[in-house]
Design an enzyme around this catalytic site. Structure first.
Site, PDB file in Angstrom:
ATOM      1  N   CYS A 116       3.418  17.523   8.804  1.00 15.04           N
ATOM      2  CA  CYS A 116       4.628  16.892   8.258  1.00 15.04           C
ATOM      3  C   CYS A 116       4.505  15.379   8.110  1.00 15.04           C
ATOM      4  O   CYS A 116       5.341  14.754   7.473  1.00 15.04           O
ATOM      5  CB  CYS A 116       5.837  17.222   9.121  1.00 15.04           C
ATOM      6  SG  CYS A 116       6.382  18.906   8.916  1.00 15.04           S
ATOM      7  N   HIS A 256      11.542  11.816   8.214  1.00 19.71           N
ATOM      8  CA  HIS A 256      11.149  13.200   7.940  1.00 19.71           C
ATOM      9  C   HIS A 256      12.346  14.110   8.251  1.00 19.71           C
ATOM     10  O   HIS A 256      13.032  13.935   9.249  1.00 19.71           O
ATOM     11  CB  HIS A 256       9.948  13.578   8.798  1.00 19.71           C
ATOM     12  CG  HIS A 256       9.562  15.011   8.667  1.00 19.71           C
ATOM     13  ND1 HIS A 256       9.392  15.621   7.443  1.00 19.71           N
ATOM     14  CD2 HIS A 256       9.331  15.970   9.609  1.00 19.71           C
ATOM     15  CE1 HIS A 256       9.056  16.886   7.634  1.00 19.71           C
ATOM     16  NE2 HIS A 256       9.020  17.129   8.926  1.00 19.71           N
ATOM     17  N   ASN A 286      13.262  21.657   5.642  1.00 17.91           N
ATOM     18  CA  ASN A 286      12.028  20.902   5.895  1.00 17.91           C
ATOM     19  C   ASN A 286      10.983  21.318   4.858  1.00 17.91           C
ATOM     20  O   ASN A 286      10.422  22.401   4.945  1.00 17.91           O
ATOM     21  CB  ASN A 286      11.541  21.196   7.316  1.00 17.91           C
ATOM     22  CG  ASN A 286      10.279  20.437   7.676  1.00 17.91           C
ATOM     23  OD1 ASN A 286       9.678  19.768   6.827  1.00 17.91           O
ATOM     24  ND2 ASN A 286       9.871  20.543   8.924  1.00 17.91           N
TER      25      ASN A 286
HETATM   26  N1  ACO Z   1      19.750  32.091  14.550  1.00 10.75           N
HETATM   27  C1  ACO Z   1      20.322  32.404  15.712  1.00 10.75           C
HETATM   28  N2  ACO Z   1      19.717  32.249  16.902  1.00 10.75           N
HETATM   29  C2  ACO Z   1      18.490  31.741  16.895  1.00 10.75           C
HETATM   30  C3  ACO Z   1      17.814  31.391  15.713  1.00 10.75           C
HETATM   31  C4  ACO Z   1      18.489  31.582  14.498  1.00 10.75           C
HETATM   32  N3  ACO Z   1      17.962  31.265  13.309  1.00 10.75           N
HETATM   33  N4  ACO Z   1      16.602  30.910  16.025  1.00 10.75           N
HETATM   34  C5  ACO Z   1      16.492  30.946  17.366  1.00 10.75           C
HETATM   35  N5  ACO Z   1      17.628  31.475  17.883  1.00 10.75           N
HETATM   36  C6  ACO Z   1      17.967  31.688  19.292  1.00 10.75           C
HETATM   37  C7  ACO Z   1      16.734  31.835  20.169  1.00 10.75           C
HETATM   38  O1  ACO Z   1      16.266  33.159  20.134  1.00 10.75           O
HETATM   39  C8  ACO Z   1      17.288  31.441  21.514  1.00 10.75           C
HETATM   40  O2  ACO Z   1      17.995  32.534  22.034  1.00 10.75           O
HETATM   41  P1  ACO Z   1      17.922  32.896  23.616  1.00 10.75           P
HETATM   42  O3  ACO Z   1      18.511  31.693  24.283  1.00 10.75           O
HETATM   43  O4  ACO Z   1      18.767  34.122  23.699  1.00 10.75           O
HETATM   44  O5  ACO Z   1      16.479  33.091  23.900  1.00 10.75           O
HETATM   45  C9  ACO Z   1      18.312  30.349  21.183  1.00 10.75           C
HETATM   46  O6  ACO Z   1      18.627  30.518  19.795  1.00 10.75           O
HETATM   47  C10 ACO Z   1      17.804  28.943  21.391  1.00 10.75           C
HETATM   48  O7  ACO Z   1      16.507  28.833  20.788  1.00 10.75           O
HETATM   49  P2  ACO Z   1      15.709  27.477  20.790  1.00 10.75           P
HETATM   50  O8  ACO Z   1      14.361  27.688  20.217  1.00 10.75           O
HETATM   51  O9  ACO Z   1      15.810  26.865  22.151  1.00 10.75           O
HETATM   52  O10 ACO Z   1      16.591  26.636  19.780  1.00 10.75           O
HETATM   53  P3  ACO Z   1      16.537  25.082  19.505  1.00 10.75           P
HETATM   54  O11 ACO Z   1      17.837  24.476  19.789  1.00 10.75           O
HETATM   55  O12 ACO Z   1      15.321  24.451  20.108  1.00 10.75           O
HETATM   56  O13 ACO Z   1      16.382  25.037  17.903  1.00 10.75           O
HETATM   57  C11 ACO Z   1      14.610  24.591  16.342  1.00 10.75           C
HETATM   58  C12 ACO Z   1      15.227  25.594  17.309  1.00 10.75           C
HETATM   59  C13 ACO Z   1      15.623  24.325  15.240  1.00 10.75           C
HETATM   60  C14 ACO Z   1      13.326  25.161  15.770  1.00 10.75           C
HETATM   61  C15 ACO Z   1      14.314  23.268  17.088  1.00 10.75           C
HETATM   62  O14 ACO Z   1      13.590  23.555  18.254  1.00 10.75           O
HETATM   63  C16 ACO Z   1      13.529  22.265  16.291  1.00 10.75           C
HETATM   64  O15 ACO Z   1      14.024  21.690  15.337  1.00 10.75           O
HETATM   65  N6  ACO Z   1      12.288  21.950  16.687  1.00 10.75           N
HETATM   66  C17 ACO Z   1      11.495  20.885  16.068  1.00 10.75           C
HETATM   67  C18 ACO Z   1      10.961  21.266  14.711  1.00 10.75           C
HETATM   68  C19 ACO Z   1      10.057  20.147  14.203  1.00 10.75           C
HETATM   69  O16 ACO Z   1      10.383  18.987  14.282  1.00 10.75           O
HETATM   70  N7  ACO Z   1       8.882  20.489  13.720  1.00 10.75           N
HETATM   71  C20 ACO Z   1       7.916  19.476  13.341  1.00 10.75           C
HETATM   72  C21 ACO Z   1       7.739  19.380  11.911  1.00 10.75           C
HETATM   73  S1  ACO Z   1       7.236  20.898  11.170  1.00 10.75           S
HETATM   74  C22 ACO Z   1       5.566  20.732  10.646  1.00 10.75           C
HETATM   75  O17 ACO Z   1       4.861  19.848  11.020  1.00 10.75           O
HETATM   76  C23 ACO Z   1       5.008  21.798   9.771  1.00 10.75           C
END
Ligand code: ACO
Length: 336
Positions: A116, A256, A286
């Site tokens: 990214c 980003h 993204n």
């Molecule tokens: N809908 C509903 N529930 C969901 C979903 C969804 N789409 N996705 C995950 N959940 C659930 C999970 O299963 C989990 O449930 P549980 O508590 O029963 O196990 C709960 O939601 C919390 O999951 P987390 O993974 O802790 O959710 P989080 O708040 O961390 O959000 C996300 C996830 C959006 C992916 C976040 O972690 C994030 O943005 N991470 C960074 C992404 C990033 O910056 N990437 C770098 C760039 S990408 C690249 O380089 C290609």
């Protein structure tokens, strides 16, 4: 000797027409508009549909439009760099395919992959070519067809990503406008949290890799989030310090677009109100290498000559960084 800086002199973006909304995702996986909106800020993302339609389709639209907009003949281009994690194929470079599609015949071209952060890394590399004095018209295109590596049964990743991209023209400037400097970082130990397991030389495609879904984005969201939120905010603050910029000096932050919460944390750390922050994650999600130039494209008519702009990104690798540039033209005077 007069100092040559690389200035952005044009920008053009392209996103595919198909909108994958949160409502449609609700019919595909166990998720909700409310979850996606509060956790990421995303409402919809664009998807490139059709047989044999790769990232070069996005890049070609963006570059053709850029050439038209800047009234540049394809043969004037000296260098084209494509930042992407979803090349059309392992080789040749997608940059070469885009160049061929656009009639760019006299240019050096190659791809760069810094996940990214790729557009930022490519922009910095391109700037060095321009600063050398030997390259007069350089294009940097950031584009990705993330839908080609996203598992649409994995609710934790498929809601985040979208397809799209944009391109910028870089030209030499000796009046103090253009890219001033950048801080770029890599930490290879972060690979485990965000990578595509198979498809490369370490694990070539096989029935087994396909059955085990190893060609999709593997992301441990929470770990990536923690690194991203800290490092993007830190490096954005560091570039301000390096250039003695106070919050009031910064006209725009171009972050980003991975997660609205990461963007907000970065803006807070820089002391910026949201009205100075380019945010379009709600419309595109993204798009990996597409996010930064798509923002510049959408905000172009608000940008003024002399604006101090900070770009910042974080991505797989881990890779992250920030760049400070002085905008070189009044965007509202550009013929659309
Ligand atoms: N809908 C509903 N529930 C969901 C979903 C969804 N789409 N996705 C995950 N959940 C659930 C999970 O299963 C989990 O449930 P549980 O508590 O029963 O196990 C709960 O939601 C919390 O999951 P987390 O993974 O802790 O959710 P989080 O708040 O961390 O959000 C996300 C996830 C959006 C992916 C976040 O972690 C994030 O943005 N991470 C960074 C992404 C990033 O910056 N990437 C770098 C760039 S990408 C690249 O380089 C290609």
């Amino acid at each position: 000797m007069t100092k040559i800086q690389a200035a952005i002199t044009g920008v053009n973006g392209w996103v595919p027409p198909y909108r994958l909304t949160n409502a449609e995702l609700e019919t595909m996986i166990d998720t909700s508009d409310e979850w996606i909106t509060t956790r990421t800020g995303i409402k919809e993302r664009r998807i490139l549909k059709g047989e044999k339609m790769g990232t070069s389709v996005i890049g070609t639209h963006a570059v053709k439009g850029l050439l038209e907009k800047t009234k540049t003949k394809p043969e004037e281009i000296d260098l084209l760099i494509c930042a992407t994690v979803t090349p059309d194929m392992q080789y040749p470079a997608t940059a070469n395919i885009i160049s061929e599609n656009c009639g760019i015949k006299n240019a050096l071209s190659f791809d760069m992959n810094a996940a990214c952060s790729g557009f930022l890394f490519a922009l910095n590399t391109a700037a060095k070519y321009v600063e050398s004095g030997g390259y007069k018209k350089v294009i940097v295109v950031g584009a990705d067809k993330m839908s080609s590596i996203v598992d649409y049964t994995d609710r934790a990743t498929c809601v985040i990503f979208g397809d799209g991209g944009a391109a910028v023209m870089l030209e030499p400037n000796t009046e103090g406008y253009g890219i001033v400097n950048a801080l770029l970082h890599v930490d290879g130990s972060g690979m485990q949290y965000l990578h595509q397991v198979a498809g490369g030389s370490a694990m070539p495609p096989s029935h087994e890799t396909i059955d085990n879904k190893l060609h999709y984005v593997h992301q441990e969201g929470q770990s990536v989030f923690k690194f991203a939120v800290t490092n993007m905010a830190d490096v954005a603050a560091a570039i301000m310090e390096k250039n003695n910029l106070k919050s009031d000096d910064v006209a725009w932050l171009v972050p980003h677009q991975a997660n609205l919460r990461i963007i907000d944390a970065t803006a807070r750390r820089m002391g910026l109100n949201t009205d100075k922050v380019m945010i379009n994650i709600q419309r595109y999600g993204n798009t990996t290498n597409g996010t930064l130039p798509l923002c510049l494209w959408e905000w172009e008519d608000k940008l003024k000559k002399g604006d101090n702009i900070v770009l910042t990104a974080f991505g797989g690798g881990f890779t992250w960084g920030a760049m400070y540039l002085k905008w070189a033209y009044d965007g509202d005077k550009v013929a659309k």
